[in-house]
Design an enzyme around this catalytic site. Structure first.
Site, PDB file in Angstrom:
ATOM      1  N   LYS A  18      86.425 133.528 -19.368  1.00 26.10           N
ATOM      2  CA  LYS A  18      87.824 133.674 -18.940  1.00 26.10           C
ATOM      3  C   LYS A  18      88.072 132.981 -17.603  1.00 26.10           C
ATOM      4  O   LYS A  18      88.694 133.525 -16.704  1.00 26.10           O
ATOM      5  CB  LYS A  18      88.220 135.157 -18.907  1.00 26.10           C
ATOM      6  CG  LYS A  18      88.081 135.813 -20.301  1.00 26.10           C
ATOM      7  CD  LYS A  18      88.654 137.193 -20.389  1.00 26.10           C
ATOM      8  CE  LYS A  18      88.700 137.736 -21.813  1.00 26.10           C
ATOM      9  NZ  LYS A  18      87.395 137.840 -22.510  1.00 26.10           N
ATOM     10  N   ARG A  19      87.586 131.750 -17.496  1.00 22.97           N
ATOM     11  CA  ARG A  19      87.730 130.987 -16.279  1.00 22.97           C
ATOM     12  C   ARG A  19      89.103 130.337 -16.202  1.00 22.97           C
ATOM     13  O   ARG A  19      89.749 130.111 -17.211  1.00 22.97           O
ATOM     14  CB  ARG A  19      86.658 129.879 -16.234  1.00 22.97           C
ATOM     15  CG  ARG A  19      85.221 130.364 -16.216  1.00 22.97           C
ATOM     16  CD  ARG A  19      84.912 131.165 -14.980  1.00 22.97           C
ATOM     17  NE  ARG A  19      83.489 131.269 -14.704  1.00 22.97           N
ATOM     18  CZ  ARG A  19      82.694 132.274 -15.089  1.00 22.97           C
ATOM     19  NH1 ARG A  19      83.179 133.284 -15.776  1.00 22.97           N
ATOM     20  NH2 ARG A  19      81.404 132.260 -14.770  1.00 22.97           N
TER      21      ARG A  19
END
Lengths: 308, 308
Positions: free
Chosen positions: A105-106
């Site tokens: 979830k960058r």
């Protein structure tokens, strides 16, 4: 190299299942034979147990499914040795012929987003971590997503953008609605638009969407809004989503979605009904049984049955 | 241990400046003496250069400012050796008495959010990475933020939630507006509400907000909406924000905001006006000059002048 979307389609067709196995190592939940005598406070020992465990899961599921999803958070929790275990896990999964979606979830802005994309996307020859795809957060807008899309397309990799997440509070910001729909619908339209340049023979492009199994109506609705996006569907099993709940995520051929199960598979030895059949020493048999059960449920109750 | 908010207030008061130095190592931009003879394709050499560079910046800025912000993406780009360099950088900054805000923009749901919080927040005795604070993305809603808040409060650490980011496309989703305001305003109200249990003597709580310098009007507006949130203000310098632009981020005493500058300080040796005065061998003198100039600008043009 073929695009990620084509490779994922080929993998799902070959294994005849959209089952995605989530690799979420938690020290307390590991089978007792893997942690006996180890110190929870020693990161080298914990990281080593994580890597052994993930490799043990991979050994079991590699003949059954085409894709796994390591959860970065649990490896990051163990510091630098944990990151080495993550690298070893990704590398081992690739060796076994699995596709790897790293759940990190960058995101960030512009050139920093490009650094994340460069870090994670593509084979080990071109990226440090060697993932086939990465989950990405959309909050920072289009110019934070395009660097990922460009690098993904160059390297035959993919991303999955968070659209509608499976947690109870996911709607707090995702459901805020203006005259053109809710935030998650805005994000969905952006995902579809980012696929314009990469749709291949399977009908899908490099930019996928995370849509939770806990929102069955939205799965069908979003399938219409994003006809060219692979869905990554979390929330099956431990979070309450059933095979029937995820049916709307697929296209008529049983493609278009992979359904994640982490705890329900990897820690099956400690959960009903498997704990009655398998002890901790046979945890890999429990993993196999839980995977086969999920494959059967998805075949019976979703368009994934068309794959057989 | 004092709360993060109190420690940040003490640091800003002691150094009489809200200047936050961003540690964004990029191989191509490092001063030539640090990369001479190194191979860009060798992660061990690159990571080693990153760590030496960051420590060299820290040596210069530690007497001048109270807080630094390593950008995780650039370390992650170098794989496991890069993560070791990040750990070494954080540890060195702590030794030098600096507070460390890790810019990782992490988040996930429930127990995975707790794993990220456990990984990064708090001193090395309680967390793997030992950061004082972490940047966090809000897209997943309230139940993704509360695990960070709980662990932050337990460990005297903090978080900075993305509210209004500095990039040109930041408004795409952040500005979507319903009858109760834009998404970023919803997020801002949530941030303020999460501070209810942790406001200390300084007037600030554990939950800060990222608000870009490139949106001066929103800085003032959001200062009103979040009277108890420390602001982390990116976008100064290279992204176009000026000292006058960030004035609205502060309270009347010159507290309440830290203003980040990464490239404008750490790569000053290659930028006007410093490149005319310093060659690459004297890159640390350029870092010092750029830091002192930023400190002076913020004192002259913002309420941070009250700190002197």
């Amino acid at each position: 190299m073929d695009s990620f979307a084509e490779r994922l389609a080929a993998g799902v067709r070959r294994t005849k299942t959209p089952t995605l196995v989530g690799l979420d190592p938690r020290f307390e939940s590991l089978p007792e034979p893997l942690t006996a005598g180890l110190l929870k406070t020693n990161p080298i020992e914990v990281a080593s147990a994580f890597e052994s465990f993930c490799k043990g899961v991979i050994d079991v599921v590699a003949p059954l499914v085409s894709v796994v999803k390591p959860q970065a958070a649990f490896f990051e929790q163990v510091g630098v040795p944990g990151m080495a275990a993550l690298a070893g896990t990704i590398s081992y999964a690739r060796e076994k012929g699995l596709l790897v979606i790293l759940d990190g979830k960058r995101n960030d802005i512009g050139s920093t987003a490009a650094a994340y994309a460069d870090a994670y996307l593509g084979p080990p020859e071109s990226s440090a971590w060697g993932a086939d795809a990465l989950t990405v957060s959309p909050y920072l807008g289009e110019d934070s997503l395009t660097p990922f899309v460009e690098i993904a397309e160059q390297r035959g990799a993919g991303i999955f953008v968070l659209v509608k997440t499976s947690n109870p509070g996911g709607g707090m910001f995702q459901d805020i609605e203006d005259g053109e729909g809710a935030v998650y619908q805005h994000v969905a339209r952006q995902v579809e638009s980012l696929n314009a340049t990469s749709v291949g023979a399977s009908g899908y492009g490099s930019v996928g969407a995370v849509v939770g199994a806990t929102y069955p109506e939205q799965l069908s609705e979003l399938r219409e809004v994003m006809p060219h996006a692979w869905f990554l569907v979390p929330g099956y099993g431990a979070q309450g989503g059933t095979a029937a709940d995820v049916a709307g995520a697929f296209d008529a051929n049983g493609l278009g979605a992979v359904v994640n199960n982490s705890r329900g598979i990897i820690f099956a030895h400690a959960k009903a009904p498997y704990r009655e059949r398998f002890d901790a020493l046979n945890w890999q048999s429990a993993v196999e049984a839980a995977t086969l059960d999920m494959i059967a449920s998805l075949r019976a109750e979703t368009p994934a049955g068309q794959l057989v």
